[in-house]
Design a protein around this motif. Structure first.
Motif, short mmCIF file in Angstrom:
data_model
loop_
_atom_site.label_atom_id
_atom_site.label_comp_id
_atom_site.label_asym_id
_atom_site.label_seq_id
_atom_site.Cartn_x
_atom_site.Cartn_y
_atom_site.Cartn_z
N ALA A 367 0.83 -1.20 0.00
CA ALA A 367 0.00 0.00 0.00
C ALA A 367 0.86 1.25 0.00
O ALA A 367 0.60 2.22 -0.75
CB ALA A 367 -0.93 -0.01 1.22
N LYS A 368 1.92 1.25 0.80
CA LYS A 368 2.80 2.41 0.87
C LYS A 368 3.64 2.55 -0.40
O LYS A 368 3.92 3.67 -0.85
CB LYS A 368 3.71 2.30 2.10
N GLN A 369 4.05 1.42 -0.97
CA GLN A 369 4.83 1.48 -2.20
C GLN A 369 4.02 2.00 -3.38
O GLN A 369 4.54 2.73 -4.24
CB GLN A 369 5.39 0.09 -2.51
N LEU A 370 2.75 1.64 -3.43
CA LEU A 370 1.89 2.07 -4.54
C LEU A 370 1.31 3.46 -4.34
O LEU A 370 1.24 4.26 -5.28
CB LEU A 370 0.75 1.07 -4.72
N TYR A 371 0.89 3.76 -3.10
CA TYR A 371 0.14 4.99 -2.85
C TYR A 371 0.70 5.74 -1.64
O TYR A 371 0.07 5.82 -0.59
CB TYR A 371 -1.34 4.66 -2.60
N PRO A 372 1.88 6.29 -1.76
CA PRO A 372 2.49 6.97 -0.61
C PRO A 372 1.67 8.16 -0.10
O PRO A 372 1.70 8.46 1.10
CB PRO A 372 3.86 7.41 -1.15
N GLU A 373 0.95 8.84 -0.98
CA GLU A 373 0.16 9.98 -0.54
C GLU A 373 -1.00 9.56 0.34
O GLU A 373 -1.41 10.28 1.25
CB GLU A 373 -0.36 10.76 -1.75
N GLN A 374 -1.53 8.37 0.09
CA GLN A 374 -2.67 7.89 0.87
C GLN A 374 -2.24 7.16 2.14
O GLN A 374 -2.92 7.24 3.17
CB GLN A 374 -3.53 6.94 0.01
N PHE A 375 -1.13 6.42 2.08
CA PHE A 375 -0.78 5.53 3.18
C PHE A 375 0.57 5.83 3.83
O PHE A 375 1.00 5.09 4.71
CB PHE A 375 -0.80 4.08 2.68
N GLY A 376 1.22 6.88 3.41
CA GLY A 376 2.53 7.22 3.97
C GLY A 376 3.66 6.67 3.12
O GLY A 376 3.52 5.62 2.49
N ALA A 377 4.75 7.38 3.11
CA ALA A 377 5.87 7.01 2.23
C ALA A 377 6.54 5.72 2.68
O ALA A 377 6.66 5.43 3.87
CB ALA A 377 6.88 8.15 2.20
N TRP A 378 6.98 4.95 1.69
CA TRP A 378 7.79 3.76 1.93
C TRP A 378 9.24 4.14 1.70
O TRP A 378 9.61 4.68 0.66
CB TRP A 378 7.38 2.64 0.97
N PRO A 379 10.11 3.87 2.68
CA PRO A 379 11.52 4.25 2.50
C PRO A 379 12.18 3.48 1.37
O PRO A 379 11.80 2.35 1.08
CB PRO A 379 12.15 3.90 3.85
N THR A 380 13.14 4.08 0.73
CA THR A 380 13.88 3.39 -0.32
C THR A 380 14.68 2.26 0.32
O THR A 380 15.65 2.50 1.03
CB THR A 380 14.83 4.34 -1.05
N TYR A 381 14.24 1.05 0.09
CA TYR A 381 14.82 -0.11 0.76
C TYR A 381 16.04 -0.60 0.00
O TYR A 381 15.99 -0.81 -1.21
CB TYR A 381 13.78 -1.23 0.87
N GLU A 382 17.15 -0.80 0.72
CA GLU A 382 18.35 -1.37 0.13
C GLU A 382 18.72 -2.70 0.77
O GLU A 382 19.07 -3.66 0.08
CB GLU A 382 19.51 -0.37 0.25
N LYS A 383 18.66 -2.78 2.10
CA LYS A 383 18.98 -4.02 2.79
C LYS A 383 18.44 -3.92 4.21
O LYS A 383 18.00 -2.86 4.66
CB LYS A 383 20.49 -4.27 2.81
N GLY A 384 18.53 -5.07 4.90
CA GLY A 384 18.11 -5.10 6.30
C GLY A 384 16.68 -5.55 6.47
O GLY A 384 15.98 -5.88 5.51
N PRO A 385 16.21 -5.56 7.73
CA PRO A 385 14.85 -6.03 8.02
C PRO A 385 13.79 -5.04 7.55
O PRO A 385 14.11 -3.95 7.05
CB PRO A 385 14.85 -6.16 9.55
N TYR A 386 12.56 -5.44 7.73
CA TYR A 386 11.43 -4.58 7.41
C TYR A 386 11.64 -3.22 8.08
O TYR A 386 11.92 -3.16 9.28
CB TYR A 386 10.15 -5.22 7.92
#
Length: 409
Positions: A367-386
């Motif tokens: 949801a965050k990856q598709l619609y950041p304006e509606q559900f909050g931004a998803w950080p640019t993931y490179e490595k590590g846990p959720y």
């Protein structure tokens, strides 16, 4: 092994009709399915869409007595107690045992070390919850001898799917059922695909949470199921009430590849539980309705489809280098022209064979990856846990989920 094969079974349970099902003599199953899933008899599928699922009756008496759980393709299966050791093949079944607080009971699964590492990328965000599947028996194509050795209380696996391996006969399946413990699982609902012909009349498709409900009955953990299902329902309501208009939704595709020499593309809207974290988001398939999910593609084909968002399956595994994955596109003269690449929208995903807990995380993540304006931004993931999401931007309560799994809610 011969002496054990000929001995009386050590567990008391009602035969599930496995021999009849394998012979194609059981009438086609019917019932309600949720999440836009499909009920199928033979090769003809009829789509249904309901908000609630109808579960077949489970007969249960006092603790210590036998109880019956029904699910296609097995039919009625009787248990004489809550399973303490659990054989699985695929991680949607293992993830269900884990969600019910029985993750430690799992003694086998496909690629256990790989999925142990991937699952723990999410589990780390559940305070007080642990999971360890490392070093288990890798059960992609199990042998009878190994199942006798494991001596599991239940084989949480689809007998029709085991039959499809080609190395197991109906007699083999019955032998393990009679001499060790019953089969109980449903796998071909992953993409609502056809089982082997001898199982077609016995088969029914279920949504992920419908299978989970029935597995919860096997473990006499209906209260845990209901509590987790309530969280899932609330999450789906949050998503559906905040989706942008259809014309404002991006096109997307899921990709899987180890080396980008061969790239597999998967339809984000495909029926089945593999996309249980995608379909509620209402995303549009980049390849259209006629695309065969799981086809191989190249950068030219991807550019022609030009998805707005690319999801990299397995991208959150510790051994996956998302920086290198993105560079494979940006450094290629064709790949760099794809809209998702130009706009920095290549996102890591977890696994398609998801259990209910992974499904909650992946619904939030997607949801965050598709619609950041509606559900909050998803950080640019490179490595590590959720990633750690601020509490006021989380779409479900982690502590409540942890308490349910641990039985402290």
């Amino acid at each position: 092994m011969a002496d054990k094969e000929q001995s009386a079974t050590r567990r008391t349970y009602l035969k599930s009709g496995l021999a009849v099902a394998a012979g194609g003599l059981i009438a086609g199953c019917t019932g309600n399915s949720g999440e836009g899933t499909t009920t199928k008899s033979g090769s003809n599928a009829t789509a249904t869409s309901t908000s609630e699922s109808t579960t077949e009756a489970t007969t249960e008496s006092s603790d210590g007595d036998s109880y019956t759980v029904s699910m296609a393709p097995m039919g009625d299966v009787e248990f004489d107690g809550v399973p303490e050791t659990v054989f699985t093949r695929l991680t949607h079944h293992a993830g269900m045992a884990f969600a019910l607080g029985h993750g430690d009971a799992v003694n086998s699964m496909h690629a256990p070390d790989y999925y142990d590492a991937l699952w723990n990328q999410f589990v780390v965000r559940l305070d007080g919850v642990s999971l360890d599947w490392s070093g288990l028996y890798s059960s992609w194509e199990p042998t009878k001898e190994k199942l006798y050795e494991l001596d599991s209380d239940v084989h949480l696996a689809d007998p029709a799917n085991v039959a499809a391996l080609g190395s197991w006969s109906s007699a083999d399946l019955e032998e393990i059922e009679q001499n060790v413990s019953p089969w109980f699982g449903n796998t071909f609902s992953d993409r609502n695909r056809s089982p082997p012909s001898e199982w077609a009349d016995a088969y029914q498709f279920y949504g992920l949470w419908e299978i989970f409900e029935k597995v919860a009955q096997v473990f006499k953990a209906e209260a845990k199921y209901e509590a987790l299902a309530s969280i899932h329902d609330d999450l789906l309501q949050t998503i559906s009430s905040n989706l942008p208009a259809e014309e404002d939704r991006p096109t997307a595709v899921m990709l899987a590849s180890r080396d980008f020499e061969t790239i597999y593309a998967y339809d984000a809207n495909q029926p089945g539980y593999l996309t249980a974290h995608m379909r509620p988001l209402g995303v549009e398939s980049a390849f259209g309705d006629d695309f065969e999910s799981g086809s191989t593609v190249d950068f030219e084909t991807l550019l022609e489809a030009d998805p707005d968002v690319i999801f990299s399956l397995g991208g959150m595994h510790p051994t996956t280098d998302m920086v290198a994955t993105r560079a494979m596109f940006t450094d290629d003269p064709v790949g760099s022209e794809i809209s998702a690449v130009k706009n920095g929208r290549i996102h890591a995903q977890g696994a398609r064979y998801q259990g209910p807990i992974l499904n909650l995380f992946q619904l939030e993540m997607t949801a965050k990856q598709l619609y950041p304006e509606q559900f909050g931004a998803w950080p640019t993931y490179e490595k590590g846990p959720y990633p750690e999401i601020p509490e006021d931007e989380q779409l479900f309560d982690r502590q409540r989920v942890a308490d349910i799994i641990n039985g402290t809610n």
